[in-house]
Design an enzyme around this catalytic site. Structure first.
Site, PDB file in Angstrom:
ATOM      1  N   PHE A 176      21.067   4.310 -10.400  1.00 44.08           N
ATOM      2  CA  PHE A 176      19.725   3.956  -9.946  1.00 44.08           C
ATOM      3  C   PHE A 176      19.625   2.443  -9.816  1.00 44.08           C
ATOM      4  O   PHE A 176      20.280   1.696 -10.544  1.00 44.08           O
ATOM      5  CB  PHE A 176      18.688   4.456 -10.945  1.00 44.08           C
ATOM      6  CG  PHE A 176      19.058   5.773 -11.577  1.00 44.08           C
ATOM      7  CD1 PHE A 176      18.939   6.949 -10.849  1.00 44.08           C
ATOM      8  CD2 PHE A 176      19.596   5.830 -12.847  1.00 44.08           C
ATOM      9  CE1 PHE A 176      19.330   8.161 -11.404  1.00 44.08           C
ATOM     10  CE2 PHE A 176      19.979   7.026 -13.422  1.00 44.08           C
ATOM     11  CZ  PHE A 176      19.846   8.198 -12.694  1.00 44.08           C
ATOM     12  N   GLY A 183      22.831  -3.845  -6.797  1.00 47.17           N
ATOM     13  CA  GLY A 183      22.575  -3.662  -8.217  1.00 47.17           C
ATOM     14  C   GLY A 183      23.367  -2.526  -8.829  1.00 47.17           C
ATOM     15  O   GLY A 183      24.518  -2.257  -8.478  1.00 47.17           O
ATOM     16  N   CYS A 184      22.704  -1.786  -9.734  1.00 46.44           N
ATOM     17  CA  CYS A 184      23.403  -0.841 -10.603  1.00 46.44           C
ATOM     18  C   CYS A 184      23.989   0.362  -9.875  1.00 46.44           C
ATOM     19  O   CYS A 184      24.915   0.993 -10.384  1.00 46.44           O
ATOM     20  CB  CYS A 184      22.452  -0.364 -11.711  1.00 46.44           C
ATOM     21  SG  CYS A 184      21.936  -1.669 -12.853  1.00 46.44           S
ATOM     22  N   TYR A 185      23.492   0.706  -8.697  1.00 43.19           N
ATOM     23  CA  TYR A 185      24.005   1.893  -8.001  1.00 43.19           C
ATOM     24  C   TYR A 185      25.079   1.553  -6.977  1.00 43.19           C
ATOM     25  O   TYR A 185      25.615   2.445  -6.300  1.00 43.19           O
ATOM     26  CB  TYR A 185      22.876   2.674  -7.321  1.00 43.19           C
ATOM     27  CG  TYR A 185      22.171   1.965  -6.184  1.00 43.19           C
ATOM     28  CD1 TYR A 185      22.742   1.880  -4.925  1.00 43.19           C
ATOM     29  CD2 TYR A 185      20.913   1.400  -6.355  1.00 43.19           C
ATOM     30  CE1 TYR A 185      22.096   1.248  -3.868  1.00 43.19           C
ATOM     31  CE2 TYR A 185      20.239   0.771  -5.319  1.00 43.19           C
ATOM     32  CZ  TYR A 185      20.845   0.690  -4.078  1.00 43.19           C
ATOM     33  OH  TYR A 185      20.193   0.059  -3.049  1.00 43.19           O
ATOM     34  N   ALA A 186      25.455   0.286  -6.852  1.00 47.23           N
ATOM     35  CA  ALA A 186      26.311  -0.153  -5.750  1.00 47.23           C
ATOM     36  C   ALA A 186      27.646   0.568  -5.700  1.00 47.23           C
ATOM     37  O   ALA A 186      28.218   0.771  -4.626  1.00 47.23           O
ATOM     38  CB  ALA A 186      26.537  -1.658  -5.836  1.00 47.23           C
TER      39      ALA A 186
END
Length: 345
Positions: A328, A137-140
């Site tokens: 996050f 997701g967004c922290y990858a």
């Protein structure tokens, strides 16, 4: 030492947030939800977004997952190639010099994957090592950058990271009940590709990759989800996410040695998340200006977004000497990285 030698961004066509609302989403929600949904859209912090598959042109909400994945390949290849071309040109590195090619995406899957197809089309060496990272997701971007930086430092060869997301392909069907989490997702998320080239450190003007940290609160594991359904991937986004971040972010920032004087590239998951980070870390009023500007102009593009914020900071006339990156995602997970002066240069 691994340094950020080049960044490239690729964006599909831009759509005004108000036009998305009036031209599609005002009809997507019935009268019981319309007023609530409109308030969420207006308060999202987003003015415009980029959509490879715009609902103003075609409504994919009833498409099967298979049909969406077919379209993912069609849209992702040219976007990924454009971002990579720009990053390589920015870095002054040829595609056949890349030793490791890593790709992050949680919005589409295919085998052979983008890592194989783009490596072929861009002329990377047959011996290039490849790494595909999904479902983070967004922290990858941050753990992926850490892996790429480790390769560069170990093998003394350039490496490339591509983060690409097509969230517009996962527009969900109108539900029979009020689903605030889906409304928030529809109001925030957008499409983008961002590529980063890291090289062995000999450029004194480049940022060096200094540190990577992570923290996962498994008691909040259900606060952020991404479920594969028969009609695309469905986002679950609890309103408790900002409260969980508020609980952990001070201690987490201390593990990075972060200070209010640093440059801040914080993933703009939404305006409430940015407000919590700013308040809990007692940051100056303009510390998260780059994050808020990216959110306003481009929306939340998932994994590429923190790299887009970094690129905005990097291009400033007076760029910060040190940058703290923070993002996050599912877990609930906080990831952070520190970029600093290249002492080898």
């Amino acid at each position: 030492m691994s340094t950020i030698a080049g960044i490239g961004i690729s964006l599909p066509p831009s759509v005004d947030q108000d036009d998305l609302w009036s031209g599609f989403f005002a009809r997507h929600y019935d009268s019981r939800r319309r007023a609530l949904a409109q308030r969420i859209f207006q308060n999202s912090g987003v003015r415009s977004r980029q959509t490879a598959v715009s609902p103003l042109v075609e409504d994919v909400s009833e498409w099967s997952t298979g049909r969406r994945m077919d379209r993912y390949r069609v849209e992702a290849m040219p976007m990924g190639k454009e971002a990579i071309d720009r990053a390589l040109a920015d870095a002054g590195v040829r595609a056949d010099e890349i030793g490791l090619f890593a790709v992050c995406s949680c919005t589409g899957y295919a085998t052979p994957g983008l890592d194989i197809l783009l490596a072929r089309d861009l002329g990377m060496a047959p011996t290039v090592q490849r790494l595909f990272i999904g479902h983070m997701g967004c922290y990858a971007a941050l753990p992926a950058m850490g892996a790429v930086a480790d390769f560069v430092a170990t093998h003394n060869r350039p490496a490339l990271l591509l983060c690409i997301e097509l969230t517009s392909l996962h527009l969900q069907p109108a539900a029979a009940r009020v689903d605030i989490q889906q409304i928030v997702s529809h109001a925030l998320f957008a499409d983008a590709a961002a590529a980063v080239v890291l090289t062995p450190g000999d450029d004194s003007d480049a940022y060096a990759f200094r540190q990577l940290s992570a923290l996962t609160d498994v008691t909040a594991v259900d606060h952020m989800t991404w479920d594969i359904t028969d009609t695309g991937f469905r986002m679950g986004l609890s309103p408790q996410v900002p409260a969980v971040l508020a609980k952990h972010v001070q201690g987490f920032a201390s593990t990075l040695g972060a200070t209010p004087a640093d440059g801040w590239a914080v993933h703009p998951g939404g305006p409430k998340i940015l407000d919590v980070i700013e308040e809990r870390l007692e940051l100056p009023p303009d510390a998260l200006e780059a994050s808020r500007s990216v959110l306003a102009a481009y929306g939340n593009c998932s994994s590429p977004t923190v790299l887009m914020v970094l690129d905005a900071l990097r291009r400033r006339d007076q760029r910060p000497d040190r940058v703290v990156l923070m993002a996050f995602g599912p877990g609930l997970t906080l990831y952070g990285a520190v970029l600093g002066p290249n002492l080898a240069g």
